[in-house]
Design an enzyme around this catalytic site. Structure first.
Site, mmCIF file in Angstrom:
data_model
loop_
_atom_site.group_PDB
_atom_site.id
_atom_site.type_symbol
_atom_site.label_atom_id
_atom_site.label_comp_id
_atom_site.label_asym_id
_atom_site.label_seq_id
_atom_site.Cartn_x
_atom_site.Cartn_y
_atom_site.Cartn_z
ATOM 1 N N ASP A 122 -3.312 4.533 2.685
ATOM 2 C CA ASP A 122 -3.663 4.956 4.051
ATOM 3 C C ASP A 122 -3.273 6.423 4.215
ATOM 4 O OD1 ASP A 122 -4.531 2.450 4.702
ATOM 5 O OD2 ASP A 122 -2.759 1.888 5.877
ATOM 6 N N ASP B 196 0.841 -1.198 0.000
ATOM 7 C CA ASP B 196 0.000 0.000 0.000
ATOM 8 C C ASP B 196 0.876 1.248 0.000
ATOM 9 O OD1 ASP B 196 1.064 0.252 2.526
ATOM 10 O OD2 ASP B 196 -0.841 0.328 3.575
ATOM 11 N N ASP C 69 1.431 4.692 2.247
ATOM 12 C CA ASP C 69 1.115 5.312 3.546
ATOM 13 C C ASP C 69 1.527 6.775 3.503
ATOM 14 O OD1 ASP C 69 0.506 2.716 5.038
ATOM 15 O OD2 ASP C 69 2.533 2.331 4.315
HETATM 16 P P1 UTP Z 1 2.179 -1.113 6.504
HETATM 17 O O1 UTP Z 1 1.256 -2.185 6.956
HETATM 18 O O2 UTP Z 1 1.748 -0.291 5.352
HETATM 19 O O3 UTP Z 1 3.584 -1.802 6.252
HETATM 20 O O4 UTP Z 1 2.413 -0.175 7.741
HETATM 21 P P2 UTP Z 1 4.806 -1.371 5.359
HETATM 22 O O5 UTP Z 1 5.998 -1.472 6.210
HETATM 23 O O6 UTP Z 1 4.533 -0.053 4.688
HETATM 24 O O7 UTP Z 1 4.904 -2.517 4.308
HETATM 25 P P3 UTP Z 1 4.006 -2.754 3.001
HETATM 26 O O8 UTP Z 1 4.946 -2.681 1.873
HETATM 27 O O9 UTP Z 1 2.950 -1.713 2.923
HETATM 28 O O10 UTP Z 1 3.447 -4.122 3.180
HETATM 29 C C1 UTP Z 1 3.445 0.776 7.826
HETATM 30 C C2 UTP Z 1 3.688 1.063 9.273
HETATM 31 O O11 UTP Z 1 2.627 1.844 9.787
HETATM 32 C C3 UTP Z 1 2.273 1.428 11.070
HETATM 33 C C4 UTP Z 1 3.033 0.144 11.382
HETATM 34 O O12 UTP Z 1 4.026 0.420 12.331
HETATM 35 C C5 UTP Z 1 3.721 -0.214 10.088
HETATM 36 O O13 UTP Z 1 5.036 -0.611 10.321
HETATM 37 N N1 UTP Z 1 0.803 1.244 11.136
HETATM 38 C C6 UTP Z 1 0.144 0.607 10.125
HETATM 39 C C7 UTP Z 1 0.135 1.731 12.214
HETATM 40 O O14 UTP Z 1 0.734 2.309 13.123
HETATM 41 N N2 UTP Z 1 -1.233 1.561 12.283
HETATM 42 C C8 UTP Z 1 -1.914 0.933 11.300
HETATM 43 O O15 UTP Z 1 -3.160 0.819 11.389
HETATM 44 C C9 UTP Z 1 -1.217 0.441 10.193
HETATM 45 MG MG MG Z 2 2.759 0.323 3.618
#
Ligand code: UTP
Ligand code: MG
Length: 497
Positions: A421, A304, A306
Site C-alpha cells: 500500500d 503487506d 505500508d
Molecule cells: P494493515 O491492514 O496493513 O495492518 O494496516 P498492519 O497493522 O500493518 O498489519 P499486517 O501485518 O499488514 O496485517 C495498517 C494500518 O493502516 C491503517 C489502519 O489503521 C491499520 O492499522 N489503514 C489501513 C488505513 O487507515 N486505511 C486503510 O485503507 C488500510
Molecule cells: Mg500492513
C-alpha cells in the site's frame, strides 16, 4: 485447543542438529539449533503449505528445531484453527500416532509466534489458550459483521496479551476494565475445563472456515465471501473454477493467492521500501518515504507493506503516485495496481473510517534471490532501478501493465508477489497520516474513541479537530498529537494492543 501437559525432552538430539533444508531447501541450511530440547511439528491442516514453509524457516532462523514428520523427537505440536481433538485425529490417521502414547504438547500458533518474538521457547501457558479462544471469537464475530462483539473480543485478547502476569484464576482479572461479560465467561470456562464449547463449535463450523478462507483473498470482503458460501463454494480452487464475476482486484487476489498467503518478512519490507524510495526520488529528490503499519510497530512479519510518502514543499507530492507507479510498472516491478486520487481536501470535522489520500493498493513482483542475499552491500550493488539494467538485480525483462497479468504465481518461480500500500500525504497532514497508518487497527479505534468521548475532539488520518475551541490542531510530529490529548507519547512498539 486442548493442551496436553507432558513434555518430551530430547537434549541429546538437538545440540548438534542443523537444518537440512528439507522443507524448502534454501537460506537457512546449516543454521545451528539453540533450543535442543524443543522439537516443533507444524500441522499443515488449515495452516497451508506456504505458511508452514515460511514458519519453518523462521523457526530455524531463530534457533528452533523443526521436525518435518511427527516422531518421538517432537515436543510441541503447533496447529492453527484446529481443535485439540481434530489434531489428535489427524495425527492418528496420518502418522499412526495413538492418543494414549502421545507424549508431545499440543499448542496453538499463539505459542509459536510469541516464542519467535521472544527468541526462545516460552512455557506453555493458559494465556495462549485464552488468547487464541478470544481471537477465534473475534474473527467469527467479524465474519458475521458483528462489530461490537468483534471489538469486545479483540480488546479482551489484547488485554490478556498486555498483562504482565499469567491469568490462572478469575480473581486475577479483578478490576480490569473493558473485559465484557461474554469474554469473562469464556475465560472462566477455559480456566476451569481447559476448553470452551463455544470456541470448539466455531472451529467445527464450515461457514467460519470457508468465509475466513475467502476473505483472505485480496479484494474480497465478508459480504462477498458469504455470498459465495451460500452459492455452495467452499475452496479457493472451486472459486477459481466457478467462472463467477470478479472485480479486477479479486482476479489479481486469486491469481497471486498462494504468494499473498505467505507472510511478508521485514527484509522484504525493507527491500520494497528501498525500491519505492529510489522510484519516488527520481521524480522528487527530497521526498520522505516511511515504512508504516505493523513493521513500524516492530512486527517481524506482516500481510503487506505500508509506505507513506510526503514532501517538505507541500503541493509537490500531488500526482506523484501516478508517475511512480507507471514508471515502476514499465520496469516490471508491479503486477497489479489500483490508484485512487485524492478524494477531498482532507480535513474533516467528523471522524471518518477511510481517508482521502492519494494512494495505490498494489501487488509488487519481488525477486526472491535478492531478498535472501540482502545486505548493505547488495542494497547498493543490485539496485533494481539503477542505470539501464534490464534483468537481474530485481528487474524482470517483461514490461507488464497491471491489468494484463500473464504470469501465474507458482511456488518454484524466482519471484514472490507482495501486497504493497502506497499512501501520499501532504506535509501538513503527515504526522496524522503516520499515526493513522501505523495502527494497530484496534489502537486507532481506541485512540479515536478517546479523542471523541474524553477530549471532545475528532481524530482522523488527516487532522485533529477540537470541537470546543472549533479549531484544527496542527502537528508536525506524532509526539505533538499525543500532547494535544494530554497523553504521554506511546511509541509504535506499544501500539500492538
Ligand atoms: P494493515 O491492514 O496493513 O495492518 O494496516 P498492519 O497493522 O500493518 O498489519 P499486517 O501485518 O499488514 O496485517 C495498517 C494500518 O493502516 C491503517 C489502519 O489503521 C491499520 O492499522 N489503514 C489501513 C488505513 O487507515 N486505511 C486503510 O485503507 C488500510
Ligand atoms: Mg500492513
Amino acid at each position: 485447543m486442548a493442551l496436553m501437559p507432558r513434555k518430551k525432552r530430547c537434549k541429546d538430539v538437538a545440540v548438534t542438529s542443523v537444518y537440512d533444508g528439507s522443507l524448502d531447501g534454501n537460506s537457512t541450511v546449516g543454521k545451528k539449533v539453540k533450543f535442543g530440547d524443543v522439537g516443533v511439528f507444524l500441522v499443515e491442516r488449515r495452516m497451508g503449505s506456504s505458511r508452514r514453509r515460511f514458519l519453518t524457516e523462521l523457526a530455524w532462523k531463530k534457533g528452533f528445531r523443526v521436525e518435518e514428520q511427527m516422531s518421538d523427537l517432537v515436543t510441541h505440536v503447533v496447529a492453527e484453527n484446529n481443535t485439540g481433538n481434530e489434531v489428535l485425529e489427524l495425527l492418528e490417521k496420518q502418522n499412526g500416532i495413538c492418543r494414549a502414547g502421545f507424549d508431545a504438547v499440543l499448542v496453538d500458533i499463539a505459542w509459536f509466534t510469541e516464542s519467535m518474538g521472544a527468541e526462545r521457547p516460552l512455557e506453555v501457558e493458559n494465556r495462549h489458550r485464552l488468547q487464541e479462544a478470544l481471537k477465534v471469537l473475534a474473527e467469527s464475530a467479524e465474519l458475521s459483521e458483528s462489530e461490537g462483539r468483534y471489538l469486545a473480543f479483540s480488546r479482551a485478547s489484547s488485554i490478556l496479551k498486555s498483562l504482565p502476569y499469567t491469568v490462572t484464576k478469575m480473581e486475577d482479572l479483578q478490576g480490569i476494565p473493558n473485559l465484557g461479560v461474554h469474554s469473562r465467561k469464556v475465560i472462566k470456562e477455559i480456566l476451569e475445563d481447559g476448553t470452551c464449547s463455544e470456541v470448539g463449535n466455531i472451529l467445527q463450523n464450515e461457514r467460519y472456515h470457508t468465509l475466513k478462507r475467502f476473505a483472505s483473498v485480496f479484494g474480497v470482503g465478508v459480504k462477498t465471501a458469504d455470498k459465495w458460501f451460500r452459492e455452495g463454494l467452499r475452496t479457493v480452487d472451486e472459486l477459481r473454477a466457478s467462472n463467477g464475476k470478479l472485480t479486477k482486484q479479486q482476479e489479481a487476489g486469486l491469481l497471486y493467492h498462494n504468494d499473498l498467503c505467505v507472510p511478508v518478512t521485514r527484509a522484504e519490507a525493507d527491500w520494497i521500501k528501498h525500491i519505492v524510495e529510489r522510484a519516488v526520488r527520481r521524480f522528487l529528490p527530497d521526498a520522505i518515504i516511511t515504512l508504516t503499519g505493523g513493521f513500524r510497530r516492530g512486527k517481524e512479519c506482516g500481510h503487506d507493506v505500508d509506505l507513506l510518502i510526503t514532501h517538505p514543499d507541500e503541493g509537490k507530492e500531488e500526482g506523484i503516485i501516478y508517475q511512480v507507479v507507471n514508471w515502476m510498472t514499465t520496469k516490471g516491478l508491479i503486477l497489479y495496481d489500483d490508484i485512487m486520487g485524492n478524494t477531498s481536501k482532507g480535513k474533516s470535522k467528523e471522524p471518518e473510517i477511510f481517508d482521502h489520500f492519494e494512494k495505490c493498493f498494489s501487488i509488487f513482483k519481488l525477486e526472491k534471490e535478492l531478498v535472501n542475499n540482502l545486505g548493505a552491500e547488495t542494497l547498493s550493488l543490485c539496485d533494481p532501478l539503477a542505470g539501464n539494467q534490464t534483468r537481474g538485480g530485481g528487474l524482470t525483462a517483461a514490461t507488464e501493465t497491471s491489468h494484463q497479468v500473464t504470469v501465474v504465481a507458482t511456488g518454484d518461480k524466482a519471484w514472490k508477489a507482495v501486497r504493497v500500500d502506497l499512501v501520499v500525504a501532504p506535509f501538513s497532514q503527515y504526522a496524522y497520516a503516520l499515526l493513522g497508518w501505523t495502527g494497530s487497527r484496534l489502537f486507532e479505534r481506541d485512540l479515536r474513541r478517546y479523542a471523541k468521548h474524553v477530549k471532545n475532539m475528532s481524530l482522523s488520518s488527516h487532522s485533529l479537530f477540537d470541537n470546543e475551541q472549533n479549531i484544527y490542531l496542527p502537528a508536525t510530529t506524532e509526539e505533538e498529537i499525543f500532547a494535544h490529548f494530554g497523553l504521554e507519547y506511546i511509541p509504535p512498539q506499544e501500539r500492538n494492543a
